[in-house]
Motif scaffolding. Sequence first.
Motif, PDB file in Angstrom:
ATOM      1  N   PHE A  28     -24.383  22.183  -8.179  1.00 13.62           N
ATOM      2  CA  PHE A  28     -23.946  21.476  -9.464  1.00 13.62           C
ATOM      3  C   PHE A  28     -23.394  20.329  -9.326  1.00 13.62           C
ATOM      4  N   PHE A  29     -23.233  19.586  -8.170  1.00 12.45           N
ATOM      5  CA  PHE A  29     -22.776  18.402  -7.615  1.00 12.45           C
ATOM      6  C   PHE A  29     -23.612  17.116  -8.361  1.00 12.45           C
ATOM      7  N   PRO A  30     -24.947  17.380  -8.591  1.00 14.05           N
ATOM      8  CA  PRO A  30     -25.459  16.136  -9.225  1.00 14.05           C
ATOM      9  C   PRO A  30     -25.011  16.026 -10.690  1.00 14.05           C
ATOM     10  N   ALA A  31     -24.979  17.132 -11.338  1.00 18.18           N
ATOM     11  CA  ALA A  31     -24.537  17.214 -12.641  1.00 18.18           C
ATOM     12  C   ALA A  31     -23.017  16.850 -12.968  1.00 18.18           C
ATOM     13  N   LEU A  32     -22.188  17.516 -11.720  1.00 19.82           N
ATOM     14  CA  LEU A  32     -20.844  17.187 -11.993  1.00 19.82           C
ATOM     15  C   LEU A  32     -20.495  15.636 -11.528  1.00 19.82           C
ATOM     16  N   ALA A  33     -21.361  14.956 -10.809  1.00 21.13           N
ATOM     17  CA  ALA A  33     -21.194  13.546 -10.344  1.00 21.13           C
ATOM     18  C   ALA A  33     -21.568  12.939 -11.822  1.00 21.13           C
ATOM     19  N   GLU A  34     -22.620  13.311 -12.498  1.00 14.16           N
ATOM     20  CA  GLU A  34     -22.881  12.353 -13.864  1.00 14.16           C
ATOM     21  C   GLU A  34     -21.488  12.766 -14.921  1.00 14.16           C
ATOM     22  N   ALA A  35     -21.021  13.888 -14.933  1.00 12.01           N
ATOM     23  CA  ALA A  35     -19.836  14.059 -15.838  1.00 12.01           C
ATOM     24  C   ALA A  35     -18.690  13.344 -15.432  1.00 12.01           C
ATOM     25  N   SER A  36     -18.498  13.225 -14.244  1.00 14.10           N
ATOM     26  CA  SER A  36     -17.233  12.709 -13.542  1.00 14.10           C
ATOM     27  C   SER A  36     -17.337  11.342 -13.278  1.00 14.10           C
ATOM     28  N   GLY A  37     -18.553  10.856 -13.155  1.00 11.09           N
ATOM     29  CA  GLY A  37     -18.709   9.298 -12.757  1.00 11.09           C
ATOM     30  C   GLY A  37     -18.343   9.059 -11.496  1.00 11.09           C
ATOM     31  N   ILE A  38     -18.153  10.144 -10.662  1.00  9.13           N
ATOM     32  CA  ILE A  38     -18.086  10.095  -8.990  1.00  9.13           C
ATOM     33  C   ILE A  38     -19.634  10.321  -8.471  1.00  9.13           C
ATOM     34  N   PRO A  39     -19.991   9.376  -7.556  1.00  8.92           N
ATOM     35  CA  PRO A  39     -21.205   9.326  -7.001  1.00  8.92           C
ATOM     36  C   PRO A  39     -21.412  11.030  -6.255  1.00  8.92           C
ATOM     37  N   ALA A  40     -22.604  11.388  -6.408  1.00 12.91           N
ATOM     38  CA  ALA A  40     -22.770  12.895  -5.855  1.00 12.91           C
ATOM     39  C   ALA A  40     -22.401  12.775  -4.318  1.00 12.91           C
ATOM     40  N   LEU A  41     -22.782  11.819  -3.499  1.00 11.76           N
ATOM     41  CA  LEU A  41     -22.472  11.957  -2.022  1.00 11.76           C
ATOM     42  C   LEU A  41     -21.129  11.663  -1.788  1.00 11.76           C
ATOM     43  N   GLU A  42     -20.062  11.017  -2.701  1.00 11.07           N
ATOM     44  CA  GLU A  42     -18.715  11.297  -2.551  1.00 11.07           C
ATOM     45  C   GLU A  42     -18.462  12.630  -2.741  1.00 11.07           C
ATOM     46  N   LEU A  43     -18.864  13.195  -3.675  1.00 11.53           N
ATOM     47  CA  LEU A  43     -18.375  14.611  -4.067  1.00 11.53           C
ATOM     48  C   LEU A  43     -18.715  15.441  -2.641  1.00 11.53           C
ATOM     49  N   PHE A  44     -19.816  15.274  -2.267  1.00 11.48           N
ATOM     50  CA  PHE A  44     -20.188  15.932  -1.024  1.00 11.48           C
ATOM     51  C   PHE A  44     -19.085  15.888   0.181  1.00 11.48           C
TER      52      PHE A  44
ATOM     53  N   PRO B  74      -8.775  14.241 -12.220  1.00  8.68           N
ATOM     54  CA  PRO B  74      -8.617  12.819 -13.054  1.00  8.68           C
ATOM     55  C   PRO B  74      -9.803  12.447 -13.585  1.00  8.68           C
ATOM     56  N   ALA B  75     -10.884  12.098 -12.632  1.00 11.23           N
ATOM     57  CA  ALA B  75     -12.239  11.554 -13.268  1.00 11.23           C
ATOM     58  C   ALA B  75     -12.728  12.194 -14.255  1.00 11.23           C
ATOM     59  N   LEU B  76     -12.801  13.864 -14.415  1.00 14.44           N
ATOM     60  CA  LEU B  76     -13.386  14.649 -15.617  1.00 14.44           C
ATOM     61  C   LEU B  76     -12.283  14.257 -16.561  1.00 14.44           C
ATOM     62  N   LYS B  77     -10.890  14.144 -16.463  1.00 12.29           N
ATOM     63  CA  LYS B  77     -10.082  13.941 -17.466  1.00 12.29           C
ATOM     64  C   LYS B  77     -10.484  12.584 -18.218  1.00 12.29           C
ATOM     65  N   ALA B  78     -10.460  11.399 -17.410  1.00 10.15           N
ATOM     66  CA  ALA B  78     -10.889  10.171 -17.960  1.00 10.15           C
ATOM     67  C   ALA B  78     -12.076  10.193 -18.900  1.00 10.15           C
ATOM     68  N   ALA B  79     -12.960  11.044 -18.463  1.00 15.62           N
ATOM     69  CA  ALA B  79     -14.373  11.123 -18.924  1.00 15.62           C
ATOM     70  C   ALA B  79     -14.673  12.045 -20.176  1.00 15.62           C
ATOM     71  N   GLY B  80     -13.292  12.742 -20.709  1.00 18.51           N
ATOM     72  CA  GLY B  80     -13.068  13.374 -21.879  1.00 18.51           C
ATOM     73  C   GLY B  80     -13.034  14.891 -21.879  1.00 18.51           C
ATOM     74  N   TYR B  81     -13.024  15.146 -20.575  1.00 17.52           N
ATOM     75  CA  TYR B  81     -13.111  16.686 -20.411  1.00 17.52           C
ATOM     76  C   TYR B  81     -11.945  17.489 -20.511  1.00 17.52           C
ATOM     77  N   ALA B  82     -10.691  16.770 -20.849  1.00 17.70           N
ATOM     78  CA  ALA B  82      -9.353  17.487 -20.844  1.00 17.70           C
ATOM     79  C   ALA B  82      -8.949  17.897 -22.287  1.00 17.70           C
ATOM     80  N   GLU B  83      -9.634  17.631 -23.321  1.00 19.95           N
ATOM     81  CA  GLU B  83      -9.271  17.875 -24.754  1.00 19.95           C
ATOM     82  C   GLU B  83      -9.578  19.644 -24.815  1.00 19.95           C
ATOM     83  N   TYR B  84      -9.284  20.040 -26.221  1.00 17.08           N
ATOM     84  CA  TYR B  84      -9.329  21.385 -26.597  1.00 17.08           C
ATOM     85  C   TYR B  84     -11.148  21.485 -26.566  1.00 17.08           C
TER      86      TYR B  84
END
Length: 152
Positions: free
Chosen positions: A59-75, A18-28
């Motif tokens: 890839f977690f640091p870049a995924l954190a930036e893209a999703s808006g979820i802190p890297a620590l939370e991704l871990f 949902p965070a990635l979709k909210a960040a605009g990564y759901a469109e074509y």
Amino acid sequence: MTDAPHDRSQRFFDAVLPALKAAGYAEYGSQQRLADDTGMSPGTVSRLMRGKTIPDIQFFPALAEASGIPALELFVLAGHLPDEALESQQTLSETNQSQVGSEKITPEEAADRLGFRDDVRRNIFIGFIETLKNAPTADDSRDTSGGATAQM
């Protein structure tokens, strides 16, 4: 007792997708953009977006930036760090304590203070810290040459 691997994966996907979709990564065409933004392969991005694969931790640091979820939370969500890692971060934030002026500690000392006793989690944590310490910052990657047009 720890979560079963499937439960951890589901927890990760329930937060990240949902965070990635909210960040605009759901469109074509957005999967290629996410691949470009994170350095993941298009295949890995496709499997991530279908809830099939948690990417490698590199890839977690870049995924954190893209999703808006802190890297620590991704871990934590991926099961690489215990939930207590987030609790200690929240406690620090809630008390408004500052680390300014505190003594410097090594990644190994930080792992000890966070309670990472098993070798796998210690090595992941220490490797992640070393990667962040050695990664170029936004200031390092800034092109000051004026670009191709200015050089012509």
